[in-house]
Enzyme design. Structure first.
Site, short mmCIF file in Angstrom:
data_model
loop_
_atom_site.label_atom_id
_atom_site.label_comp_id
_atom_site.label_asym_id
_atom_site.label_seq_id
_atom_site.Cartn_x
_atom_site.Cartn_y
_atom_site.Cartn_z
N LYS A 84 5.88 6.41 -0.58
CA LYS A 84 4.64 6.61 -0.72
C LYS A 84 3.67 8.19 -0.13
O LYS A 84 4.48 8.86 0.99
CB LYS A 84 4.26 5.50 -0.03
CG LYS A 84 2.82 5.34 -0.62
CD LYS A 84 1.78 3.66 0.90
CE LYS A 84 0.77 3.34 0.27
NZ LYS A 84 0.27 1.49 0.71
N SER A 159 -2.44 -1.13 -1.64
CA SER A 159 -2.20 0.66 -2.18
C SER A 159 -0.97 1.17 -2.43
O SER A 159 -0.87 2.29 -2.95
CB SER A 159 -2.62 0.93 -1.20
OG SER A 159 -1.65 1.05 0.32
N SER A 183 0.23 -4.19 0.89
CA SER A 183 -0.09 -3.62 -0.34
C SER A 183 1.75 -3.12 0.37
O SER A 183 1.44 -2.19 -1.27
CB SER A 183 -0.79 -1.56 0.58
OG SER A 183 -1.72 -1.69 0.56
N1 GLN Z 1 -6.14 -3.72 0.53
C1 GLN Z 1 -5.97 -3.85 1.13
C2 GLN Z 1 -6.96 -3.20 1.93
O1 GLN Z 1 -7.49 -1.94 0.81
C3 GLN Z 1 -4.72 -3.75 1.74
C4 GLN Z 1 -4.14 -2.22 1.96
C5 GLN Z 1 -3.10 -1.59 2.62
O2 GLN Z 1 -2.42 -2.60 2.61
N2 GLN Z 1 -3.01 -0.66 2.40
O3 GLN Z 1 -7.54 -2.89 3.24
#
Ligand code: GLN
Length: 497
Positions: A84, A159, A183
């Site tokens: 990532k 994400s 994410s």
């Molecule tokens: N969807 C969650 C957020 O927007 C989780 C994102 C993540 O785990 N990086 O914060």
């Protein structure tokens, strides 16, 4: 020869390692195989933001030479992986999907990257993500959204969406992502692959660009639970450069997968299954998993987690608060993008430069979170929001502590629904945040959690089932997941063969 390799030969790391060990393929052929798939297929998916073709080929040649000399650095020597793009890799871009870091090249490797290199793994490139990992669909990335390989009009989740899509379409055998509120698990569920968020502190975050430091954790994506265990073996362990890294030594997660079976107590949280936003077929998938667990001799325990309903609001105070602080370092002075011609204002040129850089460098969602977090931490409001959220976080943790006194693992949905259509939620932040209903509490409590693909929805879209365990119980968690995965007998095809 590499071009004619059938994709079926690459279903798991075991398949790959066996072929490398028996010299049926070389690392160079293998690396070319994935690079070729990325070149052909990724234009439809946008799962990679950077492909290090020459670096990967060079490392693969070195790996082959090591193998020739019988000097492999580990069993994964020569096996490709992708990361990532919020994980710092020396010499290649680390953009975090943000304009503000679009030209940034890290001068150092994250600890996980150093460990992968020490095991001889080949880094193919960097995968797409929501800007600074804030989002659930990759739509906030400055590079545009990645697409779901099972239906390219839909999201691959986020994400770490690029990392999940890349594994589903076999553009990389395994990948790393980060999970602050779901994410890794949500995109794994949306793309029909396995994804693990380890215990908070299990994997070093040195070199992971911080989003919300009390929640962030790095973890693997793979096509099988064993692949997750194999990669976790490489990346887990203490690192003195991450002050939150746990010193507890870790066992061999792969060795713990098999062996004498013990009957486990699996908890099912009433509030999870009764939630009105849960899709009927996702609920049925959980009920099927319950049945399977019972058939193979485990006991199902009915649980209540009364504070679960506060998890999303609590997370969306804690995470933006920490983000607002972490992201203050992007000011145009230290690194990354600087606005060329700051708008003339009444303020000093320095303040004007900060403002223009941050206004132009960050996208809408990141700015929204910085404002939310700054407000929640501000004098006069922090007791009402931030401190209150910390108190509720404690109650959520207490629910987990209590649950794990009676159960070995908690079974439930990873996401309320199957992947939504691109564009459907991106302009409605609250709808997007509610997608995190089942994932954020594991981060608030710091417990390990993973998602396993089960039989797809009648629409053909993937469904994920989530398992969670007590802190540092990854071995048990992976073992229970491995058993469930095997019993379900669902091996996802390669999307976009
Ligand atoms: N969807 C969650 C957020 O927007 C989780 C994102 C993540 O785990 N990086 O914060």
């Amino acid at each position: 020869m590499w071009y004619s390799l059938a994709i079926m030969e690459f279903q798991s790391l075991d398949d790959i390692v066996a072929r490398l060990d028996s010299r049926q393929i070389s690392s160079l052929e293998l690396t070319r195989f994935y690079l070729d798939r990325i070149r052909r297929i990724d234009p439809q998916l946008n799962s990679f933001v950077y492909v290090d073709e020459s670096g990967a080929l060079e490392e693969a040649k070195k790996s082959d030479a090591r193998r020739q000399r019988n000097e492999c650095m580990s069993q994964l020597d020569g096996v490709p992986i992708s990361l990532k793009d919020n994980i710092c890799t020396r010499g290649t871009p680390t953009s975090c999907g943000s304009r503000i870091l679009s030209d940034y090249r890290s001068p150092f490797d994250a600890e996980v990257v150093a460990r992968l290199r020490q095991s001889g793994m080949i880094i193919l490139g960097k995968t797409n993500l929501d800007e600074f990992a804030m989002g659930g669909s990759t739509e906030t990335s400055c590079f545009g959204a990645s697409r779901n390989p099972w239906d390219t009009s839909r999201t691959c989740g986020g994400s770490s969406g690029g990392s999940a899509a890349a594994v589903a379409a076999l553009l990389s055998p395994v990948t790393l992502g980060s999970d602050t509120g779901g994410s890794i698990r949500q995109p794994a569920a949306f793309c029909g692959v396995c994804g693990l968020k380890p215990t908070y502190g299990r994997v070093s975050r040195y070199g992971l660009v911080a989003y919300a430091s009390s929640l962030d954790q790095i973890g693997p994506f793979g096509r099988t639970i064993k692949d997750l265990a194999t990669v976790l073996n490489v990346i887990a362990g203490h690192d003195s450069r991450d002050s939150t890294s746990l010193s507890t030594p870790h066992e061999d997660f792969v060795a713990q997968l098999e062996g004498a079976k013990s009957p486990y107590r699996i908890g099912v949280v009433r509030e999870h299954l009764e939630h009105p936003s849960l899709d009927d077929e996702v609920r049925t998938a959980i009920l099927n998993a319950i049945k399977l667990f019972q058939e193979i001799g485990h006991t199902i325990v009915d649980l209540s987690m009364p504070h679960h309903k506060y998890a999303v609001p609590t997370y969306y105070i804690v995470a933006p608060s920490e983000a607002s602080s972490n992201l203050s370092r992007y000011d145009g002075a230290h690194f990354g993008y600087r606005a060329d011609f700051p708008k003339p204002t009444a303020e000093s040129p320095l303040v004007s430069m900060y403002k223009s850089t941050r206004s132009l460098g960050f996208g809408t969602e990141v700015k929204r979170r910085i404002m939310l977090g700054t407000f929640a931490l501000s004098a006069g409001y922090s007791d009402k929001y931030y401190v209150k959220a910390l108190q509720v976080r404690r109650l959520i943790r207490n629910d987990y502590d209590q649950a794990f006194q009676t159960v070995d693992a908690i079974l439930g949905p990873t996401t309320p629904t199957t992947p939504f259509t691109l564009g459907e939620k991106v302009n409605d932040p609250v709808q997007m945040y509610l997608e995190d209903l089942y994932t954020v509490s594991a981060n608030l409590a710091g417990v390990p959690a993973l998602s396993i693909p089960v039989n797809p929805h009648s629409s053909g879209l993937p469904i994920g089932v989530q398992l969670q365990a007590a802190p540092l119980q990854e071995s048990k968690l992976l073992r229970i997941a491995h058993e469930l995965h095997r019993e379900i007998g669902y091996v996802p095809r390669v999307a976009m063969p």
